[in-house]
Design a protein around this motif. Structure first.
Motif, PDB file in Angstrom:
ATOM      1  N   ALA A  58      28.033  17.288   2.206  1.00 42.48           N
ATOM      2  CA  ALA A  58      29.055  16.297   1.877  1.00 42.48           C
ATOM      3  C   ALA A  58      28.590  14.890   2.219  1.00 42.48           C
ATOM      4  O   ALA A  58      29.152  13.916   1.745  1.00 42.48           O
ATOM      5  N   GLY A  59      27.565  14.775   3.070  1.00 40.68           N
ATOM      6  CA  GLY A  59      27.066  13.460   3.475  1.00 40.68           C
ATOM      7  C   GLY A  59      25.774  13.121   2.775  1.00 40.68           C
ATOM      8  O   GLY A  59      24.947  13.995   2.510  1.00 40.68           O
ATOM      9  N   HIS A  60      25.568  11.836   2.481  1.00 40.60           N
ATOM     10  CA  HIS A  60      24.376  11.415   1.741  1.00 40.60           C
ATOM     11  C   HIS A  60      23.119  11.514   2.598  1.00 40.60           C
ATOM     12  O   HIS A  60      22.199  12.259   2.282  1.00 40.60           O
ATOM     13  N   THR A  61      23.057  10.758   3.690  1.00 36.98           N
ATOM     14  CA  THR A  61      21.883  10.755   4.564  1.00 36.98           C
ATOM     15  C   THR A  61      22.359  10.886   6.006  1.00 36.98           C
ATOM     16  O   THR A  61      23.073  10.019   6.494  1.00 36.98           O
ATOM     17  N   HIS A  62      21.994  11.994   6.649  1.00 41.59           N
ATOM     18  CA  HIS A  62      22.433  12.225   8.029  1.00 41.59           C
ATOM     19  C   HIS A  62      21.664  13.399   8.614  1.00 41.59           C
ATOM     20  O   HIS A  62      20.875  14.040   7.933  1.00 41.59           O
ATOM     21  N   THR A  63      21.920  13.661   9.886  1.00 41.41           N
ATOM     22  CA  THR A  63      21.346  14.839  10.529  1.00 41.41           C
ATOM     23  C   THR A  63      22.479  15.825  10.780  1.00 41.41           C
ATOM     24  O   THR A  63      23.417  15.519  11.508  1.00 41.41           O
ATOM     25  N   ALA A  64      22.391  16.966  10.129  1.00 42.93           N
ATOM     26  CA  ALA A  64      23.401  18.010  10.309  1.00 42.93           C
ATOM     27  C   ALA A  64      22.947  18.943  11.430  1.00 42.93           C
ATOM     28  O   ALA A  64      21.773  18.982  11.786  1.00 42.93           O
ATOM     29  N   SER A  65      23.886  19.685  11.960  1.00 46.20           N
ATOM     30  CA  SER A  65      23.594  20.672  12.999  1.00 46.20           C
ATOM     31  C   SER A  65      23.593  22.058  12.347  1.00 46.20           C
ATOM     32  O   SER A  65      24.559  22.431  11.681  1.00 46.20           O
ATOM     33  N   LEU A  66      22.487  22.786  12.514  1.00 45.82           N
ATOM     34  CA  LEU A  66      22.370  24.132  11.961  1.00 45.82           C
ATOM     35  C   LEU A  66      22.172  25.122  13.096  1.00 45.82           C
ATOM     36  O   LEU A  66      21.237  24.980  13.886  1.00 45.82           O
ATOM     37  N   THR A  67      23.049  26.105  13.180  1.00 48.47           N
ATOM     38  CA  THR A  67      22.882  27.210  14.114  1.00 48.47           C
ATOM     39  C   THR A  67      22.499  28.435  13.298  1.00 48.47           C
ATOM     40  O   THR A  67      23.223  28.810  12.371  1.00 48.47           O
ATOM     41  N   VAL A  68      21.341  29.017  13.614  1.00 48.17           N
ATOM     42  CA  VAL A  68      20.879  30.211  12.914  1.00 48.17           C
ATOM     43  C   VAL A  68      21.060  31.411  13.837  1.00 48.17           C
ATOM     44  O   VAL A  68      20.590  31.397  14.982  1.00 48.17           O
ATOM     45  N   GLU A  69      21.757  32.414  13.348  1.00 48.98           N
ATOM     46  CA  GLU A  69      21.946  33.665  14.083  1.00 48.98           C
ATOM     47  C   GLU A  69      21.278  34.788  13.296  1.00 48.98           C
ATOM     48  O   GLU A  69      21.451  34.884  12.084  1.00 48.98           O
ATOM     49  N   VAL A  70      20.515  35.612  13.994  1.00 51.27           N
ATOM     50  CA  VAL A  70      19.898  36.793  13.385  1.00 51.27           C
ATOM     51  C   VAL A  70      20.564  38.014  14.011  1.00 51.27           C
ATOM     52  O   VAL A  70      20.606  38.142  15.240  1.00 51.27           O
ATOM     53  N   TRP A  71      21.096  38.894  13.169  1.00 50.17           N
ATOM     54  CA  TRP A  71      21.848  40.076  13.595  1.00 50.17           C
ATOM     55  C   TRP A  71      21.159  41.335  13.097  1.00 50.17           C
ATOM     56  O   TRP A  71      20.409  41.286  12.126  1.00 50.17           O
ATOM     57  N   ASP A  72      21.471  42.466  13.728  1.00 47.22           N
ATOM     58  CA  ASP A  72      20.904  43.741  13.272  1.00 47.22           C
ATOM     59  C   ASP A  72      21.781  44.416  12.218  1.00 47.22           C
ATOM     60  O   ASP A  72      21.426  45.437  11.652  1.00 47.22           O
ATOM     61  N   GLY A  73      22.936  43.844  11.944  1.00 46.33           N
ATOM     62  CA  GLY A  73      23.869  44.348  10.937  1.00 46.33           C
ATOM     63  C   GLY A  73      24.845  43.240  10.601  1.00 46.33           C
ATOM     64  O   GLY A  73      24.778  42.154  11.175  1.00 46.33           O
ATOM     65  N   GLU A  74      25.775  43.507   9.686  1.00 50.38           N
ATOM     66  CA  GLU A  74      26.703  42.452   9.278  1.00 50.38           C
ATOM     67  C   GLU A  74      27.650  42.072  10.414  1.00 50.38           C
ATOM     68  O   GLU A  74      28.399  42.910  10.916  1.00 50.38           O
ATOM     69  N   PRO A  75      27.617  40.798  10.841  1.00 54.89           N
ATOM     70  CA  PRO A  75      28.504  40.348  11.913  1.00 54.89           C
ATOM     71  C   PRO A  75      29.869  39.916  11.378  1.00 54.89           C
ATOM     72  O   PRO A  75      30.040  39.781  10.155  1.00 54.89           O
ATOM     73  N   ALA A  76      30.794  39.697  12.281  1.00 55.10           N
ATOM     74  CA  ALA A  76      32.089  39.141  11.901  1.00 55.10           C
ATOM     75  C   ALA A  76      31.895  37.671  11.525  1.00 55.10           C
ATOM     76  O   ALA A  76      30.956  37.018  11.991  1.00 55.10           O
ATOM     77  N   HIS A 138      28.730   4.549   5.961  1.00 50.86           N
ATOM     78  CA  HIS A 138      28.608   3.383   6.840  1.00 50.86           C
ATOM     79  C   HIS A 138      27.384   3.448   7.737  1.00 50.86           C
ATOM     80  O   HIS A 138      27.182   2.567   8.571  1.00 50.86           O
ATOM     81  N   GLY A 139      26.585   4.495   7.621  1.00 50.62           N
ATOM     82  CA  GLY A 139      25.397   4.609   8.462  1.00 50.62           C
ATOM     83  C   GLY A 139      25.000   6.058   8.639  1.00 50.62           C
ATOM     84  O   GLY A 139      25.653   6.959   8.135  1.00 50.62           O
ATOM     85  N   VAL A 140      23.899   6.253   9.348  1.00 45.71           N
ATOM     86  CA  VAL A 140      23.385   7.604   9.586  1.00 45.71           C
ATOM     87  C   VAL A 140      24.122   8.204  10.779  1.00 45.71           C
ATOM     88  O   VAL A 140      24.228   7.580  11.830  1.00 45.71           O
ATOM     89  N   VAL A 141      24.643   9.416  10.606  1.00 45.80           N
ATOM     90  CA  VAL A 141      25.361  10.093  11.682  1.00 45.80           C
ATOM     91  C   VAL A 141      24.614  11.374  12.044  1.00 45.80           C
ATOM     92  O   VAL A 141      23.802  11.876  11.281  1.00 45.80           O
ATOM     93  N   HIS A 142      24.898  11.886  13.238  1.00 39.88           N
ATOM     94  CA  HIS A 142      24.207  13.073  13.742  1.00 39.88           C
ATOM     95  C   HIS A 142      25.211  14.137  14.163  1.00 39.88           C
ATOM     96  O   HIS A 142      26.121  13.860  14.929  1.00 39.88           O
ATOM     97  N   GLY A 143      25.040  15.345  13.644  1.00 37.78           N
ATOM     98  CA  GLY A 143      25.813  16.495  14.116  1.00 37.78           C
ATOM     99  C   GLY A 143      27.257  16.533  13.692  1.00 37.78           C
ATOM    100  O   GLY A 143      28.030  17.330  14.224  1.00 37.78           O
ATOM    101  N   VAL A 144      27.674  15.679  12.744  1.00 40.12           N
ATOM    102  CA  VAL A 144      29.062  15.684  12.291  1.00 40.12           C
ATOM    103  C   VAL A 144      29.310  16.893  11.393  1.00 40.12           C
ATOM    104  O   VAL A 144      30.298  17.602  11.540  1.00 40.12           O
ATOM    105  N   GLU A 145      28.379  17.117  10.460  1.00 44.52           N
ATOM    106  CA  GLU A 145      28.468  18.291   9.589  1.00 44.52           C
ATOM    107  C   GLU A 145      27.721  19.419  10.293  1.00 44.52           C
ATOM    108  O   GLU A 145      26.570  19.256  10.675  1.00 44.52           O
ATOM    109  N   ARG A 146      28.429  20.552  10.492  1.00 41.49           N
ATOM    110  CA  ARG A 146      27.840  21.668  11.253  1.00 41.49           C
ATOM    111  C   ARG A 146      27.821  22.932  10.411  1.00 41.49           C
ATOM    112  O   ARG A 146      28.824  23.296   9.801  1.00 41.49           O
ATOM    113  N   TYR A 147      26.666  23.582  10.402  1.00 43.66           N
ATOM    114  CA  TYR A 147      26.467  24.826   9.665  1.00 43.66           C
ATOM    115  C   TYR A 147      26.158  25.952  10.648  1.00 43.66           C
ATOM    116  O   TYR A 147      25.444  25.733  11.622  1.00 43.66           O
ATOM    117  N   ILE A 148      26.681  27.136  10.352  1.00 42.87           N
ATOM    118  CA  ILE A 148      26.241  28.357  11.035  1.00 42.87           C
ATOM    119  C   ILE A 148      25.754  29.297   9.937  1.00 42.87           C
ATOM    120  O   ILE A 148      26.484  29.579   8.976  1.00 42.87           O
TER     121      ILE A 148
END
Length: 155
Positions: A58-76, A138-148
């Protein structure tokens, strides 16, 4: 085999987003027939392509936060309210992914899924899209958009 999936690994990565786009791509670029950002579709939250997963931010230029989880089966589904949620699949020949920006190119960190090739299902949820859209005007933002991103092996 139990009904509850176990978390194998959880790691956070900063993702440099530019031109409203970024991707997770196989660390071995030779296994990706069409490298990012070629063919990027800016109107879809998540698009799966051979060897890569494209994300529309949703943002043009920024640093998003990505959390990567690796599971052994389908998680909730992660608890919380999400602006977007999507499921996709990816074949990862190297067992590792790398985040890439549209113009910024590949990020240095390897995102480990496994020790070797695998076929994965991924569920991605995202929050902070409205704020990222407004604040990046209005500028570069960090960690506002968060992905898991939750990865688990295909059955």
């Amino acid at each position: 085999m139990g009904d509850v999936a176990d978390l194998i690994r959880r790691q956070e990565y900063p993702v440099h987003v530019d031109y409203n786009g970024w991707a997770l791509q196989d660390f071995d670029d030779t296994q990706v027939p069409v490298p990012f950002p070629e063919g990027f579709e800016s109107d879809t939250f998540l698009t799966a392509r051979p060897g890569r997963l494209d994300f529309c931010s949703a943002g043009h230029t920024h640093t998003a936060s990505l959390t990567v989880e690796v599971w052994d089966g389908e998680p909730a589904v992660p608890a919380g309210e999400w602006d977007e949620t999507a499921l996709a699949g990816i074949v990862c020949s190297s067992g590792r992914l790398r985040a890439r920006g549209m113009a910024a190119g590949p990020m240095p960190e390897a995102i480990a899924l496994s020790d070797g090739p695998g076929v994965w299902t991924v569920r991605v949820v995202c929050t902070g899209r409205e704020a990222a859209c407004a604040q990046t005007q209005h500028g570069v933002v960090h960690g506002v958009e968060r992905y898991i991103a939750q990865f688990w092996p295909n059955a």
